[in-house]
Design a protein around this motif. Structure first.
Motif, PDB file in Angstrom:
ATOM      1  N   LYS A  25      45.015  29.177  39.752  1.00 11.70           N
ATOM      2  CA  LYS A  25      46.445  29.326  39.461  1.00 11.70           C
ATOM      3  C   LYS A  25      46.922  28.246  38.496  1.00 11.70           C
ATOM      4  O   LYS A  25      47.678  28.523  37.558  1.00 11.70           O
ATOM      5  CB  LYS A  25      47.244  29.267  40.755  1.00 11.70           C
ATOM      6  CG  LYS A  25      48.744  29.495  40.566  1.00 11.70           C
ATOM      7  CD  LYS A  25      49.470  29.468  41.901  1.00 11.70           C
ATOM      8  CE  LYS A  25      50.971  29.680  41.708  1.00 11.70           C
ATOM      9  NZ  LYS A  25      51.697  29.633  43.013  1.00 11.70           N
ATOM     10  N   ASN A  29      48.355  28.994  34.654  1.00 12.37           N
ATOM     11  CA  ASN A  29      49.787  28.765  34.445  1.00 12.37           C
ATOM     12  C   ASN A  29      50.148  28.629  32.963  1.00 12.37           C
ATOM     13  O   ASN A  29      49.644  27.756  32.262  1.00 12.37           O
ATOM     14  CB  ASN A  29      50.214  27.502  35.198  1.00 12.37           C
ATOM     15  CG  ASN A  29      51.719  27.299  35.171  1.00 12.37           C
ATOM     16  OD1 ASN A  29      52.483  28.270  35.136  1.00 12.37           O
ATOM     17  ND2 ASN A  29      52.140  26.050  35.176  1.00 12.37           N
ATOM     18  N   SER A  33      47.194  35.463  33.843  1.00 17.74           N
ATOM     19  CA  SER A  33      47.329  35.605  35.291  1.00 17.74           C
ATOM     20  C   SER A  33      46.146  34.948  36.009  1.00 17.74           C
ATOM     21  O   SER A  33      45.069  34.794  35.431  1.00 17.74           O
ATOM     22  CB  SER A  33      47.385  37.082  35.672  1.00 17.74           C
ATOM     23  OG  SER A  33      46.130  37.705  35.414  1.00 17.74           O
ATOM     24  N   GLN A  34      46.368  34.557  37.260  1.00 23.02           N
ATOM     25  CA  GLN A  34      45.278  34.000  38.069  1.00 23.02           C
ATOM     26  C   GLN A  34      44.163  35.024  38.221  1.00 23.02           C
ATOM     27  O   GLN A  34      42.972  34.678  38.208  1.00 23.02           O
ATOM     28  CB  GLN A  34      45.807  33.576  39.442  1.00 23.02           C
ATOM     29  CG  GLN A  34      44.721  33.021  40.358  1.00 23.02           C
ATOM     30  CD  GLN A  34      45.252  32.655  41.738  1.00 23.02           C
ATOM     31  OE1 GLN A  34      46.463  32.572  41.945  1.00 23.02           O
ATOM     32  NE2 GLN A  34      44.346  32.441  42.679  1.00 23.02           N
TER      33      GLN A  34
END
Length: 293
Positions: A25, A29, A33-34
């Protein structure tokens, strides 16, 4: 948009992310997207050029570290081997001029820039273009930068060892020992680096001898000998036994133990055709050949 499909990208991305103590994550950021990071690391998704560039910027590494890694590593190794031979032959001016030119030309390959920067500083010192203090500062700055940018400790070992050598040459033994101890406490994961640790242990023992601490030197010497035997590397085994014998003499150890170490050193020098070392040992111990009979 062009995409990269090399499976090594996912492995390299995961290693670098963990090195920087980032979660998926955290890395994603502001970039993607994760889930996309997870897919790249698992090898089920290929990143675009733009995405890979953004990730390399966030991880503070050149994009080339993800691409053609085997070819890239081979290229760096060949360059290093060539420059090392030139350095050993004291062709400092040739190295210095090449390093200055390459550093100007190379824009993104920070690993190769680091290698050339290392050679630039040490040749500048050998040519009296900079003093040893300036050389140490430059090497330390390079080491700090390299420790931040890369997860491989090989160049870090090279840089720190060069710093310790400069301290030793200038008889600043306490600073040199501190640097060697930093290296000894690093994690040596590969066999190649574990063999390099033998050299560090040997050099650290030499510093301790200069500081009149033979008992402490013996610990490093014995660790070095055990590592030589474990990894079947004899390149420094004779020197370690020679150093052991000398340290044992300084602490007034048993004569038989001292003789045994000198004999092992001589036999190893003989096996490896290290005639210069043999002659040094024979001059130091004129009755050595009698011990061998």
């Amino acid at each position: 948009m062009d995409q990269f499909t090399t499976p090594q990208i996912g492995l390299a991305l995961r290693r670098l992310r963990k090195k920087h103590n980032l979660t998926q994550k955290d890395l994603a950021n502001g970039i993607c997207s994760q889930a996309e990071i997870s897919k790249i690391e698992s090898g089920t998704h290929s990143p675009t050029v733009d995405l890979l560039y953004a990730l390399s910027r966030k991880l503070q590494v050149p994009i080339t570290i993800f691409l053609n890694q085997n070819e890239h590593v081979d290229s760096i190794r060949l360059t290093d081997d060539r420059l090392l031979i030139l350095f050993q032959n004291q062709q400092y001016d040739l190295i210095y001029r090449e390093a200055k030119e390459k550093i100007k030309q190379l824009n993104f390959d920070q690993e190769l820039i680091s290698l050339y920067s290392y050679y630039l500083h040490i040749t500048a010192y050998r040519m009296n273009k900079i003093d040893y203090r300036t050389c140490i500062v430059e090497l330390q700055l390079l080491a700090d930068k390299y420790a931040t940018l890369y997860y491989s400790p090989k160049m870090l070992l090279r840089l720190k060892s060069a710093i310790a050598t400069l301290y030793y040459e200038k008889r600043h033994y306490v600073h040199g020992l501190r640097t060697y101890e930093e290296l000894i406490n690093l994690n040596f994961e590969s066999d190649d680096l574990l063999v390099e640790k033998i050299r560090i242990l040997y050099n650290a023992s030499k510093v301790l001898i200069e500081l009149n601490k033979p008992a402490e030197a013996l610990k490093y010497i014995n660790d070095g000998i055990q590592s030589c035997l474990q990894f079947k590397d004899m390149s420094l085994l004779g020197q370690l036994y020679y150093q052991k014998a000398y340290a044992l003499e300084l602490i007034n150890a048993d004569d038989s133990e001292i003789r045994d170490s000198y004999k092992k050193a001589y036999l190893l020098f003989d096996i490896l055709n290290m005639n210069e070392y043999k002659q040094i040992l024979l001059r130091k111990k004129t009755n050595l050949l009698d011990w061998l009979r």
